[in-house]
Design a protein around this motif. Structure first.
Motif, PDB file in Angstrom:
ATOM      1  N   SER A 156      11.449 -28.086  30.172  1.00 54.18           N
ATOM      2  CA  SER A 156      10.337 -29.460  29.747  1.00 54.18           C
ATOM      3  C   SER A 156      10.313 -29.936  27.932  1.00 54.18           C
ATOM      4  O   SER A 156      10.699 -30.448  27.334  1.00 54.18           O
ATOM      5  N   GLY A 157       9.577 -28.449  27.913  1.00 54.32           N
ATOM      6  CA  GLY A 157       9.066 -29.166  26.317  1.00 54.32           C
ATOM      7  C   GLY A 157      10.182 -28.509  25.082  1.00 54.32           C
ATOM      8  O   GLY A 157      10.542 -28.925  24.252  1.00 54.32           O
TER       9      GLY A 157
ATOM     10  N   GLU B 100      12.609 -31.642  25.334  1.00 54.09           N
ATOM     11  CA  GLU B 100      12.391 -32.309  24.254  1.00 54.09           C
ATOM     12  C   GLU B 100      12.273 -31.489  22.736  1.00 54.09           C
ATOM     13  O   GLU B 100      12.282 -33.161  21.894  1.00 54.09           O
ATOM     14  N   ALA B 101      11.791 -31.180  22.304  1.00 49.96           N
ATOM     15  CA  ALA B 101      11.650 -30.699  20.641  1.00 49.96           C
ATOM     16  C   ALA B 101      13.325 -30.541  20.289  1.00 49.96           C
ATOM     17  O   ALA B 101      13.520 -29.311  18.729  1.00 49.96           O
TER      18      ALA B 101
ATOM     19  N   ARG C 176       4.835 -27.004  18.545  1.00 53.81           N
ATOM     20  CA  ARG C 176       4.274 -27.183  19.240  1.00 53.81           C
ATOM     21  C   ARG C 176       4.571 -27.769  20.392  1.00 53.81           C
ATOM     22  O   ARG C 176       4.241 -28.151  21.706  1.00 53.81           O
ATOM     23  N   ILE C 177       5.548 -28.755  20.681  1.00 57.38           N
ATOM     24  CA  ILE C 177       6.078 -29.625  21.520  1.00 57.38           C
ATOM     25  C   ILE C 177       6.850 -28.697  21.976  1.00 57.38           C
ATOM     26  O   ILE C 177       7.080 -28.543  23.850  1.00 57.38           O
ATOM     27  N   ALA C 178       7.403 -28.192  21.643  1.00 57.85           N
ATOM     28  CA  ALA C 178       8.759 -26.981  22.260  1.00 57.85           C
ATOM     29  C   ALA C 178       7.110 -25.591  23.722  1.00 57.85           C
ATOM     30  O   ALA C 178       8.076 -25.370  24.620  1.00 57.85           O
ATOM     31  N   CYS C 179       6.341 -25.787  23.488  1.00 58.58           N
ATOM     32  CA  CYS C 179       5.141 -25.103  24.076  1.00 58.58           C
ATOM     33  C   CYS C 179       4.397 -25.442  24.518  1.00 58.58           C
ATOM     34  O   CYS C 179       4.029 -25.477  25.439  1.00 58.58           O
ATOM     35  N   GLY C 180       5.017 -27.414  25.041  1.00 54.79           N
ATOM     36  CA  GLY C 180       4.430 -27.758  26.048  1.00 54.79           C
ATOM     37  C   GLY C 180       3.070 -28.109  25.602  1.00 54.79           C
ATOM     38  O   GLY C 180       1.968 -28.808  26.457  1.00 54.79           O
ATOM     39  N   GLY C 181       3.021 -28.350  24.193  1.00 58.27           N
ATOM     40  CA  GLY C 181       1.705 -28.663  23.940  1.00 58.27           C
ATOM     41  C   GLY C 181       0.806 -27.898  24.083  1.00 58.27           C
ATOM     42  O   GLY C 181      -0.327 -27.854  23.822  1.00 58.27           O
ATOM     43  N   ASP C 182       0.710 -26.732  24.542  1.00 59.44           N
ATOM     44  CA  ASP C 182       0.179 -25.816  25.287  1.00 59.44           C
ATOM     45  C   ASP C 182      -0.397 -24.894  23.418  1.00 59.44           C
ATOM     46  O   ASP C 182       0.082 -24.180  23.123  1.00 59.44           O
TER      47      ASP C 182
END
Length: 276
Positions: free
Chosen positions: A231-232, A235-236, A259-265
């Motif tokens: 999902s990340g 979105e990215a 950071r978005i590609a990492c799902g904010g993690d």
């Protein structure tokens, strides 16, 4: 929640946080609840049989990259939850993540190990288990990790630096080579420079690109497999329709997009950037 269990939970966490070698490795993920329990047990003179009106469980993370002598587990994070009746009536619950992917095999191994220690505080036992199994514990997870639902296996190439602009001939040659080979993924300019290779490009494609980079004069530190949330990535713009439309061109990335590609993690982002 019994006051005696609350007191033991708070005391256990405080004892570890007071040790400098664990100060950065342990992160409380329910800080408001911890502060509330700390005040409750610190100011209480009542019987240990007193019941506290608590429904949520204390939880924390152990980041293995911050622990000495666990170099082989630098991507491993343990998410630990203290059940309401811990430690008197149960052991802590373990969820393991390795480089962003669910490491269920590791969590199961630790949970099984702890089953015979009901009534005991578990954090020291968990750390002892990690130390004893440093070189082997991830082997039990290798077969499962590639099939983790919602996660996509990608390949990370890290460079000392990658500078944007046509005047930087080596970097321009890298972009042209990726386009020619229809490599799928993204490129983070700067220091460090990062190339993220995503499906349908394969590990072999990533390794070939690493060889091409060296011939150009830009040497990556290797090719590392990591799992990013699907999902990340979408979105990215690193996966799905956006990737298809882009064709054989690497997407320009910045840290916010990565950071978005990492799902904010943040922990996964640090792993991708190679920050240990």
């Amino acid at each position: 929640m019994d006051l005696s269990d609350a007191r033991r939970q708070v005391t256990e966490i405080n004892a570890f946080q007071a040790q400098s070698k664990y100060a950065h490795a342990i992160e409380i993920t329910t800080p408001a609840l911890f502060n509330r329990l700390e005040k409750s047990v610190g100011g209480s003179t009542s019987s240990s049989n007193q019941h506290l009106p608590v429904k949520k469980c204390l939880s924390l993370k152990i980041k293995c990259r911050e622990l000495d002598d666990l170099d082989e587990l630098s991507g491993l994070i343990l998410e630990i939850e203290f059940p309401l009746d811990y430690p008197s009536g149960s052991t802590c619950q373990i969820h393991a993540i390795n480089n962003g992917a669910n490491a269920a095999g590791v969590g199961t191994k630790i949970t099984t190990y702890l089953e015979s220690f009901v009534g005991c505080e578990c954090l020291e036992l968990v750390l002892d288990w990690l130390s004893d199994n440093n070189s082997t514990c991830l082997q039990c997870n290798n077969d499962a990790s590639s099939d983790t639902p919602g996660m996509v296996e990608c390949y990370i190439l890290r460079y000392n630096h990658l500078l944007a602009g046509p005047e930087h001939k080596k970097e321009k040659a890298m972009v042209d080579t990726a386009k020619k080979s229809k490599l799928q993924g993204g490129l983070l300019w700067g220091t460090p420079g990062i190339v993220v290779v995503v499906p349908p490009s394969t590990e072999e494609d990533a390794k070939e690109y690493a060889v091409d980079s060296r011939e150009i004069g830009k040497r990556p530190d290797g090719v590392e497999s990591m799992h990013l949330p699907e999902s990340g990535m979408e979105e990215a713009g690193l996966g799905g329709l956006a990737q298809q439309k882009r064709g054989g061109r690497l997407k320009d990335l910045d840290t916010a997009t990565l950071r978005i590609a990492c799902g904010g993690d943040e922990d996964l982002l640090r792993s991708v950037l190679g920050i240990r």
